[in-house]
Write a protein that holds these residues in place. Structure first.
Motif, mmCIF file in Angstrom:
data_model
loop_
_atom_site.group_PDB
_atom_site.id
_atom_site.type_symbol
_atom_site.label_atom_id
_atom_site.label_comp_id
_atom_site.label_asym_id
_atom_site.label_seq_id
_atom_site.Cartn_x
_atom_site.Cartn_y
_atom_site.Cartn_z
ATOM 1 N N GLN A 37 27.047 50.005 27.630
ATOM 2 C CA GLN A 37 26.441 49.453 28.843
ATOM 3 C C GLN A 37 27.480 48.730 29.690
ATOM 4 O O GLN A 37 27.393 48.719 30.918
ATOM 5 C CB GLN A 37 25.304 48.498 28.467
ATOM 6 N N ALA A 38 28.473 48.149 29.024
ATOM 7 C CA ALA A 38 29.542 47.425 29.728
ATOM 8 C C ALA A 38 30.634 48.354 30.248
ATOM 9 O O ALA A 38 31.602 47.882 30.849
ATOM 10 C CB ALA A 38 30.155 46.383 28.797
ATOM 11 N N GLY A 39 30.498 49.659 30.000
ATOM 12 C CA GLY A 39 31.470 50.621 30.515
ATOM 13 C C GLY A 39 32.488 51.103 29.513
ATOM 14 O O GLY A 39 33.358 51.907 29.852
ATOM 15 N N ILE A 40 32.403 50.645 28.259
ATOM 16 C CA ILE A 40 33.324 51.090 27.204
ATOM 17 C C ILE A 40 32.556 52.130 26.391
ATOM 18 O O ILE A 40 31.842 51.815 25.443
ATOM 19 C CB ILE A 40 33.776 49.909 26.331
ATOM 20 N N THR A 41 32.686 53.381 26.797
ATOM 21 C CA THR A 41 31.782 54.425 26.323
ATOM 22 C C THR A 41 32.266 55.153 25.077
ATOM 23 O O THR A 41 31.541 56.009 24.550
ATOM 24 C CB THR A 41 31.553 55.453 27.432
ATOM 25 N N ASP A 42 33.470 54.844 24.601
ATOM 26 C CA ASP A 42 34.025 55.596 23.477
ATOM 27 C C ASP A 42 34.254 54.730 22.238
ATOM 28 O O ASP A 42 35.044 55.083 21.364
ATOM 29 C CB ASP A 42 35.340 56.274 23.877
ATOM 30 N N ALA A 43 33.566 53.590 22.148
ATOM 31 C CA ALA A 43 33.702 52.740 20.955
ATOM 32 C C ALA A 43 33.162 53.472 19.728
ATOM 33 O O ALA A 43 32.152 54.179 19.792
ATOM 34 C CB ALA A 43 32.944 51.428 21.149
ATOM 35 N N ALA A 44 33.859 53.304 18.609
ATOM 36 C CA ALA A 44 33.445 53.914 17.347
ATOM 37 C C ALA A 44 32.795 52.870 16.455
ATOM 38 O O ALA A 44 33.138 51.686 16.502
ATOM 39 C CB ALA A 44 34.648 54.536 16.638
ATOM 40 N N VAL A 45 31.846 53.301 15.628
ATOM 41 C CA VAL A 45 31.194 52.430 14.655
ATOM 42 C C VAL A 45 31.773 52.719 13.271
ATOM 43 O O VAL A 45 31.836 53.880 12.850
ATOM 44 C CB VAL A 45 29.668 52.663 14.645
ATOM 45 N N TYR A 46 32.220 51.653 12.596
ATOM 46 C CA TYR A 46 32.646 51.787 11.203
ATOM 47 C C TYR A 46 31.371 51.841 10.374
ATOM 48 O O TYR A 46 30.741 50.818 10.123
ATOM 49 C CB TYR A 46 33.541 50.617 10.801
ATOM 50 N N ASP A 47 31.021 53.020 9.928
ATOM 51 C CA ASP A 47 29.705 53.236 9.337
ATOM 52 C C ASP A 47 29.538 52.496 8.014
ATOM 53 O O ASP A 47 28.471 51.952 7.735
ATOM 54 C CB ASP A 47 29.481 54.731 9.132
ATOM 55 N N GLY A 48 30.571 52.438 7.198
ATOM 56 C CA GLY A 48 30.477 51.727 5.925
ATOM 57 C C GLY A 48 30.494 50.228 6.069
ATOM 58 O O GLY A 48 29.946 49.502 5.236
ATOM 59 N N SER A 49 31.150 49.749 7.137
ATOM 60 C CA SER A 49 31.256 48.319 7.452
ATOM 61 C C SER A 49 31.646 47.483 6.223
ATOM 62 O O SER A 49 32.305 47.983 5.312
ATOM 63 C CB SER A 49 29.969 47.833 8.102
ATOM 64 N N LEU A 50 31.250 46.222 6.201
ATOM 65 C CA LEU A 50 31.700 45.331 5.130
ATOM 66 C C LEU A 50 31.176 45.743 3.758
ATOM 67 O O LEU A 50 31.817 45.452 2.739
ATOM 68 C CB LEU A 50 31.281 43.894 5.432
ATOM 69 N N SER A 51 30.031 46.422 3.711
ATOM 70 C CA SER A 51 29.512 46.864 2.413
ATOM 71 C C SER A 51 30.521 47.754 1.704
ATOM 72 O O SER A 51 30.743 47.626 0.492
ATOM 73 C CB SER A 51 28.192 47.616 2.603
ATOM 74 N N GLU A 52 31.129 48.638 2.449
ATOM 75 C CA GLU A 52 32.127 49.528 1.868
ATOM 76 C C GLU A 52 33.478 48.847 1.750
ATOM 77 O O GLU A 52 34.170 48.969 0.734
ATOM 78 C CB GLU A 52 32.255 50.788 2.727
ATOM 79 N N TRP A 53 33.871 48.111 2.781
ATOM 80 C CA TRP A 53 35.193 47.494 2.832
ATOM 81 C C TRP A 53 35.399 46.518 1.677
ATOM 82 O O TRP A 53 36.412 46.568 0.978
ATOM 83 C CB TRP A 53 35.362 46.778 4.167
ATOM 84 N N THR A 54 34.433 45.649 1.456
ATOM 85 C CA THR A 54 34.593 44.619 0.425
ATOM 86 C C THR A 54 34.428 45.171 -0.987
ATOM 87 O O THR A 54 34.799 44.504 -1.958
ATOM 88 C CB THR A 54 33.583 43.474 0.641
ATOM 89 N N ALA A 55 33.868 46.375 -1.114
ATOM 90 C CA ALA A 55 33.741 46.989 -2.437
ATOM 91 C C ALA A 55 35.061 47.580 -2.921
ATOM 92 O O ALA A 55 35.202 47.924 -4.103
ATOM 93 C CB ALA A 55 32.668 48.078 -2.409
ATOM 94 N N ASP A 56 36.030 47.689 -2.021
ATOM 95 C CA ASP A 56 37.340 48.242 -2.354
ATOM 96 C C ASP A 56 38.318 47.085 -2.553
ATOM 97 O O ASP A 56 38.673 46.395 -1.589
ATOM 98 C CB ASP A 56 37.812 49.154 -1.225
ATOM 99 N N PRO A 57 38.797 46.840 -3.775
ATOM 100 C CA PRO A 57 39.689 45.690 -4.017
ATOM 101 C C PRO A 57 41.021 45.789 -3.292
ATOM 102 O O PRO A 57 41.737 44.792 -3.172
ATOM 103 C CB PRO A 57 39.871 45.709 -5.539
ATOM 104 N N ASP A 58 41.361 46.968 -2.785
ATOM 105 C CA ASP A 58 42.623 47.134 -2.081
ATOM 106 C C ASP A 58 42.516 46.804 -0.600
ATOM 107 O O ASP A 58 43.534 46.822 0.099
ATOM 108 C CB ASP A 58 43.114 48.579 -2.233
ATOM 109 N N ARG A 59 41.311 46.495 -0.129
ATOM 110 C CA ARG A 59 41.143 46.197 1.287
ATOM 111 C C ARG A 59 41.132 44.682 1.498
ATOM 112 O O ARG A 59 40.373 43.965 0.835
ATOM 113 C CB ARG A 59 39.838 46.792 1.826
ATOM 114 N N PRO A 60 41.931 44.164 2.414
ATOM 115 C CA PRO A 60 42.024 42.708 2.589
ATOM 116 C C PRO A 60 40.839 42.147 3.366
ATOM 117 O O PRO A 60 40.245 42.827 4.218
ATOM 118 C CB PRO A 60 43.313 42.550 3.401
#
Length: 288
Positions: free
Chosen positions: A260-283
């Motif tokens: 709506q603000a004109g940034i039409t190509d933003a991507a969504v990290y589908d796994g988000s923190l649920s996936e990120w924090t489950a990986d011990p190698d991710r800070p």
């Protein structure tokens, strides 16, 4: 397809004037997310709410069972395959020529997020004639708009998905962004959550709550306000923008606000923190 383009944010007047349009499909996307006494999240379908009352002519879109990948219970709302999405959309009566309006029945302070999730999915799979009822069911009923309790199965249609990978981010995409000055990573969670745990070098623009893209009455902030808010965190000048949250839902609402603000190509990290924090190698980082 009609030349009458669906607005990204649909005003109730716009929808009320077109309820009888043969190419219009209205979908209720409600999911109830609650916390039990142990602090665990509990999900339930909004189907019964839809049966009790809905926008006339609408159908119920089941994000839990039909419009999410269901093989991994740890990540309940992952993006379905293009084939599965096409089947679900067709079963809801949506064709590639349909205009689609989405809404949910969650309370005003937190609404639009489930509708925005399906809005993002339609765009990921190549369908742009889609918008979200701004203010959702709460605004529709507050304005004394027509309500129906009549239920019927949609007439199946034919929908062909055209996958747009640029609108979807994974761990590797996010992992490459923290040191990239041309990228902007946005956490859509509340400020208190952002302070507690976040992906390094991410900015906080909450989808709901204090200083959020959605107002207390459940509508999105005015376009100029959204532009200013995203400019403040560097999104308007970034070559790549990625949103995330806990599980991809608020991040989808953030993507809609960016659009709506004109940034039409933003991507969504589908796994988000649920996936990120489950990986011990991710800070992760926090304010503590």
């Amino acid at each position: 397809m009609s030349d009458d383009t669906v607005p990204t944010l649909v005003d109730p007047d716009w929808l009320a004037d077109r309820l009888d349009a043969p190419d219009l499909r209205v979908l209720d996307c409600t999911v109830h997310l609650r916390t039990d006494r142990n602090g665990d999240y509990q999900l339930s379908s909004g189907y019964d709410d839809w049966v009790d009352g809905h926008v006339p002519g609408s159908a119920f879109a089941d994000l839990i069972e039909d419009l999410s990948e269901t093989d991994d219970p740890d990540y309940p709302f992952q993006l379905p395959t293009p084939e599965d999405f096409a089947t679900a959309a067709a079963d809801l009566g949506v064709s590639n020529d349909s205009r689609v309006v989405l809404y949910d029945t969650v309370d005003a302070g937190n609404n639009n997020e489930w509708a925005a999730r399906l809005w993002w999915m339609f765009r990921v799979f190549g369908h742009d004639q889609v918008g979200v009822l701004d203010g959702g069911w709460a605004r529709w009923t507050a304005e004394d708009r027509p309500v129906s309790t009549s239920t019927s199965e949609p007439e199946p249609a034919t929908f062909t998905a055209d996958y747009r990978p640029e609108l979807v981010a994974d761990k590797e995409d996010v992992d490459s962004r923290p040191d990239d000055d041309d990228a902007c990573l946005i956490n859509a969670l509340r400020p208190s959550d952002h302070a507690t745990q976040r992906i390094p070098n991410s900015e906080n623009v909450p989808a709901v709550g204090e200083d959020a893209v959605i107002t207390d009455d459940g509508t999105y902030q005015p376009t100029e306000t959204l532009r200013d808010r995203f400019a403040d965190v560097g999104a308007t000048d970034a070559e790549a923008v990625i949103t995330y949250c806990g599980g991809g839902i608020a991040a989808s609402s953030e993507a809609l606000a960016l659009y709506q603000a004109g940034i039409t190509d933003a991507a969504v990290y589908d796994g988000s923190l649920s996936e990120w924090t489950a990986d011990p190698d991710r800070p992760v980082e926090s304010d503590s």
